[in-house]
Design an enzyme around this catalytic site. Sequence first.
Site, PDB file in Angstrom:
ATOM      1  N   PHE A   1       0.990  -1.128   0.372  1.00  0.00           N
ATOM      2  CA  PHE A   1       0.018  -0.070  -0.262  1.00  0.00           C
ATOM      3  C   PHE A   1       1.027   1.129   0.409  1.00  0.00           C
ATOM      4  O   PHE A   1       1.456   1.613   0.698  1.00  0.00           O
ATOM      5  CB  PHE A   1      -0.858   0.501   1.238  1.00  0.00           C
ATOM      6  CG  PHE A   1      -1.845   1.407   1.316  1.00  0.00           C
ATOM      7  CD1 PHE A   1      -2.616   1.680   0.145  1.00  0.00           C
ATOM      8  CD2 PHE A   1      -1.499   1.790   1.806  1.00  0.00           C
ATOM      9  CE1 PHE A   1      -3.625   2.252   0.542  1.00  0.00           C
ATOM     10  CE2 PHE A   1      -2.760   2.966   2.520  1.00  0.00           C
ATOM     11  CZ  PHE A   1      -3.205   3.318   1.910  1.00  0.00           C
TER      12      PHE A   1
ATOM     13  N   SER B   1       3.387  -6.459   3.215  1.00  0.00           N
ATOM     14  CA  SER B   1       2.477  -6.175   2.784  1.00  0.00           C
ATOM     15  C   SER B   1       1.447  -6.459   1.705  1.00  0.00           C
ATOM     16  O   SER B   1       0.702  -7.675   2.301  1.00  0.00           O
ATOM     17  CB  SER B   1       2.810  -4.477   2.761  1.00  0.00           C
ATOM     18  OG  SER B   1       0.939  -4.404   3.855  1.00  0.00           O
ATOM     19  N   LEU B   2       1.285  -5.891   0.948  1.00  0.00           N
ATOM     20  CA  LEU B   2      -0.599  -6.185   0.665  1.00  0.00           C
ATOM     21  C   LEU B   2      -0.147  -7.357  -1.244  1.00  0.00           C
ATOM     22  O   LEU B   2      -0.625  -7.805  -0.978  1.00  0.00           O
ATOM     23  CB  LEU B   2      -0.858  -5.089  -0.149  1.00  0.00           C
ATOM     24  CG  LEU B   2      -2.099  -3.893  -0.070  1.00  0.00           C
ATOM     25  CD1 LEU B   2      -2.580  -2.904  -0.627  1.00  0.00           C
ATOM     26  CD2 LEU B   2      -3.350  -5.037   1.153  1.00  0.00           C
TER      27      LEU B   2
ATOM     28  N   ASP C   1       5.497  -9.978   6.102  1.00  0.00           N
ATOM     29  CA  ASP C   1       5.247  -9.289   7.224  1.00  0.00           C
ATOM     30  C   ASP C   1       3.879  -8.725   6.612  1.00  0.00           C
ATOM     31  O   ASP C   1       3.488  -8.186   6.007  1.00  0.00           O
ATOM     32  CB  ASP C   1       5.390  -8.073   7.829  1.00  0.00           C
ATOM     33  CG  ASP C   1       4.786  -7.261   9.008  1.00  0.00           C
ATOM     34  OD1 ASP C   1       4.590  -8.576   9.709  1.00  0.00           O
ATOM     35  OD2 ASP C   1       4.031  -6.242   9.365  1.00  0.00           O
TER      36      ASP C   1
ATOM     37  N   HIS D   1       7.350  -2.485  10.282  1.00  0.00           N
ATOM     38  CA  HIS D   1       6.499  -3.361   9.158  1.00  0.00           C
ATOM     39  C   HIS D   1       7.163  -3.818   8.251  1.00  0.00           C
ATOM     40  O   HIS D   1       7.451  -4.732   6.784  1.00  0.00           O
ATOM     41  CB  HIS D   1       5.247  -2.590   8.497  1.00  0.00           C
ATOM     42  CG  HIS D   1       4.087  -3.140   7.932  1.00  0.00           C
ATOM     43  ND1 HIS D   1       3.570  -4.580   7.935  1.00  0.00           N
ATOM     44  CD2 HIS D   1       4.095  -2.522   6.735  1.00  0.00           C
ATOM     45  CE1 HIS D   1       2.965  -4.723   6.757  1.00  0.00           C
ATOM     46  NE2 HIS D   1       3.130  -3.885   5.790  1.00  0.00           N
TER      47      HIS D   1
END
Length: 520
Positions: free
Chosen positions: A130, A206-207, A229, A314
Amino acid sequence: MFAVLSTCLFLSIQFVSSSSMKNTVNNELKRFYFEISMGNQSDNNQRASIGSKTCMTDLGCFEITKDFFHPIYRPVNFLPQDRATIHTRFLLYMRSNPKEHHELHSNKPDKIKNSLIKPEHKTVFIIHGFFDSRFYGKWMEMMKDNLLLNNDYNVIIVDWSKGNGAPYTQATANCRVVGAEVAFLIKQLEEIKGVSPMNCHIIGHSLGAHIAGYAGERLNKLGRISGLDPAHPYFQYMPPSVRLDPTDADFVDNIHTDSGSHKLLPLGMIQLAGHIDFFPNNGMSQPGCAKSVIHSILLEGLIDASRRFIACNHQRAVDYFMFSINYKKALQVAYQCTSWHDYISGHCAECGKDGSKCAILGIQADQYKRFKNDTQSVKMYLTTTGSAPFWEYYYKVEVKLRKPKENFEDKKGSIMLQLHGTSHDYNVQLTTKTGNLIHGATYTYLVRNVKELGELLSVKFSWASSSWNFFKTHTLFLDYVTIKSMNVIDERKQEYKQKFCYESVEAIKSKKEYFLKECK
């Protein structure tokens, strides 16, 4: 991640004190977190109900089915935007062109046919999350460079920065299209260039981790997915069809670094989502992420410093994977354990007879593939330092106190060891929770150091009584001390474990040093 938002926050609060700055950022993040999850009120007409559908050439249809809705974990759903809006790009780098990319187009077979991609070599995809892009996120270029230094890979950076902005709910919907685009490209590479999906490895942050899952779901067995993550909001506790899971590739490994930060809302999942899930530092607050803002700006520049100030935990999953690729000094071995407390207490330091109880975090994690269970995820722990290259040397230390034949009272105090190695010496103080030292008991500890001990040559033992009785000689009976390197995954190596014995029958006086002799 959050490059644009974080830069604005820095510019607006740069003259505020450190304490008030953190409070301001925390409040802004909470507000931002809510807004990106729920979407703006003006976006209500774009939200999709169950049964809504959109179809795209080459990619098929995307529908909001029941599995994509949950009143708590995924209360708002959007249909994906069209392919042209998301504008997924595939940028190929190889050792022959490490700095200048060749752009691949899945709907332009000639571009693929004329590319220099080598089908016999592994193809690695790098996918951001993101609000990230290859311009704001230097990590993708750095990851690419490290991979090419490591091996002659086909490295493809996937840039979907046109479709990963706010609201977050729209970005999560667009992930499905990007995953489908990746899968379609791999099928084209297989048909035109002979690239095997089993020889493809997707690294997603992430995404990007869930995008990798969507891609793998569409393929007849993708080789490997590494989730860095994997994103928590709108994915955690959702069905496997919505998020990354072990069935999405032949081998799925994940690194969790922000599954429950104490200071900010967690951006990463705590839920296990792979064949093996690594939780460095318990997967929560990572060492070094609390360093000063000024220090970060001086070292990394405003944009990168702001990224790390807001999403340092993150981002650490990216750092750990990147520094696993070419760093050879300390092997980053993680251990299966029932809890983080048991791990840091030194109770989980054995790989087992077949080696199935430990694994190497990062690029070498696929060595664990022979032990994988498609229906059960394995959770493993390790520790790191707070700065690059992050890997440290850690040892399990076991102290066995001897129980004398005659009655002898137990003691209170702490144990000191001096470990003399060929590279460095360690001075280690070992204490128990209660301070009690019970004769006949065995105490285990996890000893960590950023410096390599090398080959262990000798051990010096001492202890200090905490008793206030100055008119009594305080003594302790010792049997042996064992030192086990936990940076070794092959237990057949000689440096795996050493035992040092106290051969005298005499008790050891408080604050007196004794050399221990290596024994079998």
